[in-house]
Design an enzyme around this catalytic site. Sequence first.
Site, PDB file in Angstrom:
ATOM      1  N   SER A 152       0.171  -4.596  45.072  1.00  6.87           N
ATOM      2  CA  SER A 152      -0.113  -5.001  43.693  1.00  6.87           C
ATOM      3  C   SER A 152      -1.582  -4.873  43.350  1.00  6.87           C
ATOM      4  CB  SER A 152       0.312  -6.466  43.498  1.00  6.87           C
ATOM      5  OG  SER A 152      -0.216  -6.990  42.280  1.00  6.87           O
ATOM      6  N   TYR A 200      -0.496 -15.126  45.410  1.00  5.17           N
ATOM      7  CA  TYR A 200       0.375 -13.951  45.272  1.00  5.17           C
ATOM      8  C   TYR A 200      -0.382 -12.696  45.719  1.00  5.17           C
ATOM      9  CZ  TYR A 200       2.548  -9.903  43.136  1.00  5.17           C
ATOM     10  OH  TYR A 200       3.087  -8.663  42.933  1.00  5.17           O
ATOM     11  N   LYS A 227       0.079 -10.117  49.116  1.00  5.42           N
ATOM     12  CA  LYS A 227       0.275  -8.673  49.009  1.00  5.42           C
ATOM     13  C   LYS A 227      -0.759  -7.936  49.866  1.00  5.42           C
ATOM     14  CE  LYS A 227       3.884  -8.115  46.563  1.00  5.42           C
ATOM     15  NZ  LYS A 227       5.020  -7.339  47.090  1.00  5.42           N
TER      16      LYS A 227
HETATM   17  C1  WQD Z   1      -1.141  -9.614  31.075  1.00  5.12           C
HETATM   18  C2  WQD Z   1      -2.171 -10.018  30.039  1.00  5.12           C
HETATM   19  C3  WQD Z   1      -2.614 -12.376  29.912  1.00  5.12           C
HETATM   20  C4  WQD Z   1       1.317 -13.514  28.400  1.00  5.12           C
HETATM   21  C5  WQD Z   1       0.425  -9.627  36.616  1.00  5.12           C
HETATM   22  C6  WQD Z   1       0.739 -10.255  37.952  1.00  5.12           C
HETATM   23  C7  WQD Z   1       1.714  -9.461  38.672  1.00  5.12           C
HETATM   24  C8  WQD Z   1       1.172  -8.080  38.905  1.00  5.12           C
HETATM   25  C9  WQD Z   1       0.189  -7.633  37.839  1.00  5.12           C
HETATM   26  C10 WQD Z   1       2.685  -6.753  40.164  1.00  5.12           C
HETATM   27  C11 WQD Z   1      -3.115 -11.100  30.554  1.00  5.12           C
HETATM   28  C12 WQD Z   1      -2.002 -11.852  28.618  1.00  5.12           C
HETATM   29  C13 WQD Z   1       0.240 -12.803  28.893  1.00  5.12           C
HETATM   30  C14 WQD Z   1       1.252 -14.083  27.108  1.00  5.12           C
HETATM   31  C15 WQD Z   1      -0.956 -13.203  26.855  1.00  5.12           C
HETATM   32  N1  WQD Z   1       2.247  -7.166  38.954  1.00  5.12           N
HETATM   33  N2  WQD Z   1      -0.879 -12.656  28.130  1.00  5.12           N
HETATM   34  N3  WQD Z   1       0.112 -13.898  26.382  1.00  5.12           N
HETATM   35  O1  WQD Z   1      -1.831 -11.473  34.543  1.00  5.12           O
HETATM   36  O2  WQD Z   1      -2.195  -8.943  34.368  1.00  5.12           O
HETATM   37  O3  WQD Z   1      -0.889  -9.965  36.256  1.00  5.12           O
HETATM   38  O4  WQD Z   1       0.547  -8.224  36.639  1.00  5.12           O
HETATM   39  O5  WQD Z   1       2.294  -7.093  41.198  1.00  5.12           O
HETATM   40  O6  WQD Z   1       2.908  -9.479  37.917  1.00  5.12           O
HETATM   41  O7  WQD Z   1      -0.400 -10.322  38.738  1.00  5.12           O
HETATM   42  O8  WQD Z   1       0.032  -9.904  33.880  1.00  5.12           O
HETATM   43  O9  WQD Z   1       1.729  -9.983  32.101  1.00  5.12           O
HETATM   44  O10 WQD Z   1       0.863 -12.178  33.073  1.00  5.12           O
HETATM   45  O11 WQD Z   1      -0.604 -10.831  31.599  1.00  5.12           O
HETATM   46  O12 WQD Z   1      -1.978 -13.077  26.184  1.00  5.12           O
HETATM   47  O13 WQD Z   1       2.221 -14.735  26.598  1.00  5.12           O
HETATM   48  O14 WQD Z   1      -1.508 -10.577  28.912  1.00  5.12           O
HETATM   49  O15 WQD Z   1      -3.661 -13.287  29.619  1.00  5.12           O
HETATM   50  O16 WQD Z   1      -4.402 -10.821  30.069  1.00  5.12           O
HETATM   51  P1  WQD Z   1      -1.319 -10.095  34.715  1.00  5.12           P
HETATM   52  P2  WQD Z   1       0.600 -10.780  32.658  1.00  5.12           P
END
Ligand code: WQD
Length: 328
Positions: free
Chosen positions: A119, A143, A147
Amino acid sequence: MSVVVTGGAGYIGAHVVRLLTARGQEVVVVDDLSAGRADRLGAVPLERVDVAADGAVDRLAALFVQVGATAVIHLAARKRVDESMALPAWYYRQNVGGVANVVEAMQQAGVGTLVYSSSAAVYGTPATALVTEDSATCPVNPYGETKLAGEWLVRASGRAWGLRTLALRYFNVAGAGWDDLRDTQATNLVPLVLARLRAGLAPVVFGADHATPDGTCVRDYVHVLDLARAHVAALDHLATPDDPEVDVLNVGTGTGSSVLEVLDAFARVTGASVDPEIVGRRAGDPAHVVASVDEVHRVLGWRAELDLTAIVRSTVEADLAAIPASGA
Ligand code: WQD
């Protein structure tokens, strides 16, 4: 002669399974169905096993011998960042313990090829605009730590007994390659926005004061179908006789999209206005995480083919397809 896909009943795993079977590859799925769904698999054989459970090594080794496994694609893992913060010991047991059991069973059964699901979370808060495979790995949550520990384990197994591996560092996966394989767990941005819009609620944006062009966080959203294609390419690469020169590859598009740009894509695809609720930043959120994809293209010849609009469009269409026809 089969390829065993652990976590193959999951959202990403089921896409990998469907691509492999579509090209005539025999596949066996190992999944405990704690998050995966058997109805994603059709006629593909499923062994219901928790890879982290006591006794899993012997069960998996026997299965690998029984099905004549030629390779394993290991996706079975817990992937909730927030949950990992609350339950770190359980995440280490499940994710690191799980991959340790799989690798030990592979050694026992003489299976020497592994594609490992890693990841972008291993990078934590990157210091550079584009993240390369040589960027510092300093995960900021359990998490991501699990990984990274899994990467160390599979690398050590390569040194110890010749296991040939490629670890794929997923960036932000979304979309649906087939309507019935859509992501049914609303834990990441794209499915969360869909759920809010379906409920007639404003999508929530965590912070509009980040150091990015529009103030909202930028991520590298990669279509799950493209990601699945990368797994098939990785398997083919490991099947060639030459020694793998690298054992870790980013899988992303190389293009960043902000949260507001994701919402714009929803507005374009649905034709509806999407007015977000801007709230405070989410703890631990890096402002910008985008993959350098030069290496994955150089080594595998793979590039993402689908863009953010295709990701959102496939998400919306798969959701609509799942709504029971009224009056039917
Ligand atoms: C993306 C962006 C939030 C929800 C995940 C995990 C894991 C990994 C990589 C595989 C962030 C913003 C989110 C919402 C928002 N995948 N957000 N409103 O945090 O990049 O990490 O992806 O291993 O799944 O580590 O993904 O989808 O949670 O958030 O503004 O209701 O969207 O702040 O900037 P993230 P995410």
